[in-house]
Design an enzyme around this catalytic site. Structure first.
Site, mmCIF file in Angstrom:
data_model
loop_
_atom_site.group_PDB
_atom_site.id
_atom_site.type_symbol
_atom_site.label_atom_id
_atom_site.label_comp_id
_atom_site.label_asym_id
_atom_site.label_seq_id
_atom_site.Cartn_x
_atom_site.Cartn_y
_atom_site.Cartn_z
ATOM 1 N N ASP A 161 0.845 -1.197 0.000
ATOM 2 C CA ASP A 161 0.000 0.000 0.000
ATOM 3 C C ASP A 161 0.882 1.250 0.000
ATOM 4 O O ASP A 161 2.042 1.204 0.423
ATOM 5 C CB ASP A 161 -0.882 0.034 1.266
ATOM 6 C CG ASP A 161 -1.882 -1.116 1.308
ATOM 7 O OD1 ASP A 161 -2.173 -1.683 0.245
ATOM 8 O OD2 ASP A 161 -2.356 -1.437 2.414
ATOM 9 N N ARG A 162 0.281 2.362 -0.394
ATOM 10 C CA ARG A 162 1.011 3.627 -0.530
ATOM 11 C C ARG A 162 1.847 3.979 0.706
ATOM 12 O O ARG A 162 2.990 4.410 0.600
ATOM 13 C CB ARG A 162 -0.009 4.745 -0.793
ATOM 14 C CG ARG A 162 0.618 6.114 -0.891
ATOM 15 C CD ARG A 162 -0.428 7.196 -1.119
ATOM 16 N NE ARG A 162 0.247 8.476 -1.319
ATOM 17 C CZ ARG A 162 -0.111 9.350 -2.256
ATOM 18 N NH1 ARG A 162 -1.123 9.098 -3.056
ATOM 19 N NH2 ARG A 162 0.543 10.487 -2.392
#
Length: 264
Positions: free
Chosen positions: A103-104
């Site tokens: 994820d970011r």
């Protein structure tokens, strides 16, 4: 490949697929690089933290606030942009093959395949669960000493990104965890995944009542950390070409350490 010039050379001469090899023959196969939609990925000079590189794989330590792939509104700030720049500086054809996605705001170890063969073999390892991923997370609350969470995950109604445990419509998701330490109400937890569902660790830890702090979707408590406290700490796999066991560690980021050792 048969039609490509110099793709298959036997003792320096073009060869056919049916040729029977003899001892001492030298067979050289050049895997052509296909250029796909990657041409649309803009090369951007973003520093990369390279943990390891050879002609087949590139292992990186991803920082927080960096998406792995371009998407709407994120065309020039992703890991893909930085890798495109890195390849461009070397005059190499760029095809982006990210094997384990993060994820970011999740930090830590990522492996990229540098050619179609290593990409296919690593993807197969991923599917067969032969790539062992070790995560570290901070949780708000104290989970049992160790356990396994087996709870299917689905997209939440009306939401594009938010996920939830959903026993009716969810896809199988299995997370193993072990509590390593506790400090000021936060636990340091080591996790291993059997499956790789979107937001799996974040959703599962919230499900057992121990969400990750700093998580804008599932537990927006930013007292000690400004992003979800999740780190891809270690990655173990077999080198796709040499067959050697590989293990990579990414140092724990400072904001994560500070959040755990925080004193009021």
């Amino acid at each position: 490949m048969k039609r490509a010039e110099h793709a298959i050379l036997l003792n320096g001469l073009p060869a056919f697929g049916r040729t029977i090899l003899k001892e001492q023959d030298v067979l050289k196969i050049l895997v052509p690089e296909e250029v796909g939609p990657e041409e649309s990925i803009i090369p951007v000079k973003i520093p990369l933290d390279i943990l390891y590189e050879d002609e087949d794989i590139l292992v990186l330590n991803k920082p927080a606030d960096m998406p792995v792939h371009p998407s709407a509104g994120n065309y020039e700030n992703t890991l893909a942009n930085g890798v495109a720049w890195y390849y461009k500086q070397q005059g190499k054809t760029f095809v982006y093959r990210c094997i384990n996605r993060l994820d970011r705001d999740t930090t830590g170890v990522l492996v990229l395949a540098k050619n179609p063969l290593s990409g296919a073999l690593l993807s197969a390892q991923m599917k067969q669960r032969q790539i062992r991923r070790t995560y570290l997370a901070l949780t708000d609350g104290i989970p049992p000493k160790k356990g396994t969470i087996s709870a299917p995950i689905a997209r939440m109604d009306d939401s594009v990104i938010t996920r939830e445990v959903n026993f009716e419509h969810g896809e199988t998701a299995v997370t193993h965890y072990e509590r390593l330490d506790v400090n000021n109400g936060y636990s340091l937890v080591e996790l291993h995944l059997d499956t790789g569902r979107t937001h799996q660790i974040r959703v599962h830890m919230k499900y057992i009542g121990c969400p990750l702090p700093g998580d804008f979707l599932y537990h927006p408590d930013f007292d000690r950390i400004s992003r979800q406290a999740l780190h891809s700490f270690q990655l173990e796999f077999t080198h796709p070409i040499t067959g050697k066991p590989m293990r990579f560690l990414a140092p724990v980021p400072e904001d994560f350490l500070n959040a755990f050792h925080f004193h009021y």
